[in-house]
Design an enzyme around this catalytic site. Structure first.
Site, PDB file in Angstrom:
ATOM      1  N   THR A  65       0.813  -1.223   0.000  1.00  0.00           N
ATOM      2  CA  THR A  65       0.000   0.000   0.000  1.00  0.00           C
ATOM      3  C   THR A  65       0.844   1.268   0.000  1.00  0.00           C
ATOM      4  O   THR A  65       0.490   2.258  -0.644  1.00  0.00           O
ATOM      5  CB  THR A  65      -0.919   0.007   1.249  1.00  0.00           C
ATOM      6  OG1 THR A  65      -1.805  -1.092   1.141  1.00  0.00           O
ATOM      7  CG2 THR A  65      -1.723   1.280   1.354  1.00  0.00           C
TER       8      THR A  65
ATOM      9  N   ASP B  79       1.651  -6.524  -4.657  1.00  0.00           N
ATOM     10  CA  ASP B  79       0.818  -6.573  -3.455  1.00  0.00           C
ATOM     11  C   ASP B  79       1.393  -7.738  -2.636  1.00  0.00           C
ATOM     12  O   ASP B  79       1.679  -8.803  -3.198  1.00  0.00           O
ATOM     13  CB  ASP B  79      -0.638  -6.858  -3.847  1.00  0.00           C
ATOM     14  CG  ASP B  79      -1.592  -6.758  -2.669  1.00  0.00           C
ATOM     15  OD1 ASP B  79      -2.499  -5.919  -2.723  1.00  0.00           O
ATOM     16  OD2 ASP B  79      -1.434  -7.544  -1.707  1.00  0.00           O
TER      17      ASP B  79
ATOM     18  N   THR C 248       1.512  -4.770   4.127  1.00  0.00           N
ATOM     19  CA  THR C 248       1.322  -5.215   5.513  1.00  0.00           C
ATOM     20  C   THR C 248       0.758  -6.632   5.606  1.00  0.00           C
ATOM     21  O   THR C 248       0.960  -7.313   6.606  1.00  0.00           O
ATOM     22  CB  THR C 248       0.368  -4.254   6.270  1.00  0.00           C
ATOM     23  OG1 THR C 248      -0.879  -4.219   5.580  1.00  0.00           O
ATOM     24  CG2 THR C 248       0.952  -2.871   6.386  1.00  0.00           C
TER      25      THR C 248
HETATM   26  N1  ASP Z   1      -2.688  -5.537   0.242  1.00  0.00           N
HETATM   27  C1  ASP Z   1      -1.638  -4.676   0.726  1.00  0.00           C
HETATM   28  C2  ASP Z   1      -0.365  -5.483   0.743  1.00  0.00           C
HETATM   29  O1  ASP Z   1      -0.138  -6.230   1.661  1.00  0.00           O
HETATM   30  C3  ASP Z   1      -1.989  -4.157   2.074  1.00  0.00           C
HETATM   31  C4  ASP Z   1      -0.976  -3.211   2.682  1.00  0.00           C
HETATM   32  O2  ASP Z   1       0.106  -2.988   2.208  1.00  0.00           O
HETATM   33  O3  ASP Z   1      -1.316  -2.628   3.745  1.00  0.00           O
HETATM   34  O4  ASP Z   1       0.413  -5.392  -0.169  1.00  0.00           O
END
Ligand code: ASP
Length: 353
Positions: A19, A63, A95
């Protein structure tokens, strides 16, 4: 006369996606990974640190739901190739699977004596209220921090998120929307971030050997995870234990490591262990530990030959198994190493007196 200005810290940023660097697709309005230039252009303040900051970007950035052992090997290789050129490494990562990557890297980077700080954000860096800018800058500062002897303050893989620095192989993503998205339920924070960065030096990992840094590749993902739940059918359990080409299973049990006391549960487990499957017991609870023998309901696991996982996280148990299966060890060596901490991922197993 020669200037005696201090040497500028050298940090390598490794951008994998997530993200933090995403932008909205104008047609679908869904967030998707975008390039590193966009990300860094949105953090002009980073220049105020006066560090040497170089970068390496995944091409394309992903992602983190697409993260897999090959990507962990790619990150490990970048760290290995650049280990002596930089004071610290910052990995920008989604995350969703950050705790898996942190755990895997902690096992792969043996005798690490430099910081590998993983961070990301809940809101993209281009958004007005983003948490990405602060996380990135704090992660870079932590990667450059030294102790009173001039050695790197952090000498392990850690996750920096909002107000806390956590040991990577102890952390879990606990919230899909809170800025404090990570927590380590069984190990204290390595640092608390407020006005300053307050390191808790007693909690930081330190090696007690002079062995050289060594990177291990070749993870083996022939494992699976079984979550216990009331009403679990024998057929489903037996089927999961007999999945073709599976070498190890992580069972997520109830409470302090408990499981149904049905004879069929024990029989299936026993047969699987007798066939050579390596099975580890971790608790579904976010905090606390597997304590074999505390309840009669954990006897079947123990009697069948299941390895108690103490207070290890599921993320660390999965990646530790993949790591150990990839190292060409005998089954007995794998079992022994699963039962004891390798690099701070679990407390010394509790024994029920
Ligand atoms: N879907 C994203 C990822 O893990 C979520 C994030 O980065 O917060 O790449």
């Amino acid at each position: 006369m020669k200037s005696s200005s201090p040497r500028r810290p050298r940090i390598l940023l490794i951008y994998t996606g997530g993200t933090i660097g995403m932008i909205e697709n104008p047609e679908t309005e869904a967030l998707q990974p975008f390039d590193f230039d966009h990300l860094i252009d949105n953090v002009p303040k980073i220049k105020m640190l006066n560090y040497v900051i170089d970068n390496f970007s995944f091409n394309p950035p992903i992602d983190s739901s697409d993260m897999c052992p090959q990507h962990w090997e790619e990150i490990a290789r970048i760290v290995e190739t650049n280990y002596h050129l930089y004071d610290g490494f910052v990995v920008l990562h989604g995350t969703d699977t950050m705790a898996y990557t942190a755990s895997a890297l902690s096992f792969m980077l043996e005798n690490l004596r430099k910081p590998v700080i993983i961070t990301g954000s809940q809101l993209p860096i281009g958004e007005v209220r983003t948490d990405g800018e602060e996380n990135l800058i704090t992660a870079v500062q932590i990667a450059a921090a030294t102790d009173r002897h001039g050695s790197p303050m952090v000498q392990e893989v850690a996750i920096l998120f909002e107000n806390y620095l956590w040991r990577g192989n102890r952390a879990t993503k606990r919230s899909a929307d809170n800025f404090n998205a990570f927590k380590s339920h069984n190990y204290p924070e390595l640092a608390k971030i407020g006005l300053g960065i307050n390191f808790h030096e007693d909690s930081l990992y330190r090696l007690h050997n002079d062995e050289p840094f060594k990177v291990h590749y070749g993870l083996d993902n022939r494992i699976c995870v079984i979550d216990l739940y009331p009403g679990l059918r024998r057929e489903a359990f037996a089927h999961a234990l007999a999945a073709p080409d599976t070498k190890g299973v992580v069972i997520r049990s109830f409470g302090a490591g408990n499981a149904p006391t049905n004879p069929w549960f024990f029989n299936e487990l026993r047969q699987a262990c007798d066939r050579g499957l390596i099975v580890m017991n971790v608790t579904q609870c976010v905090g606390g530990s597997v304590v074999p023998g505390l309840y009669a309901a954990s006897d079947a696991m123990l009697a069948a030959g299941v390895i108690p996982g103490s207070d290890i996280t599921t993320e660390a148990a999965i990646t530790k198994m993949m790591f150990l299966f990839g190292q060409g060890l005998s089954d007995e060596e794998v079992r022994q190493r699963l039962a004891a901490p390798l690099c701070g991922e679990m407390s010394i197993p509790a024994r029920n007196a």
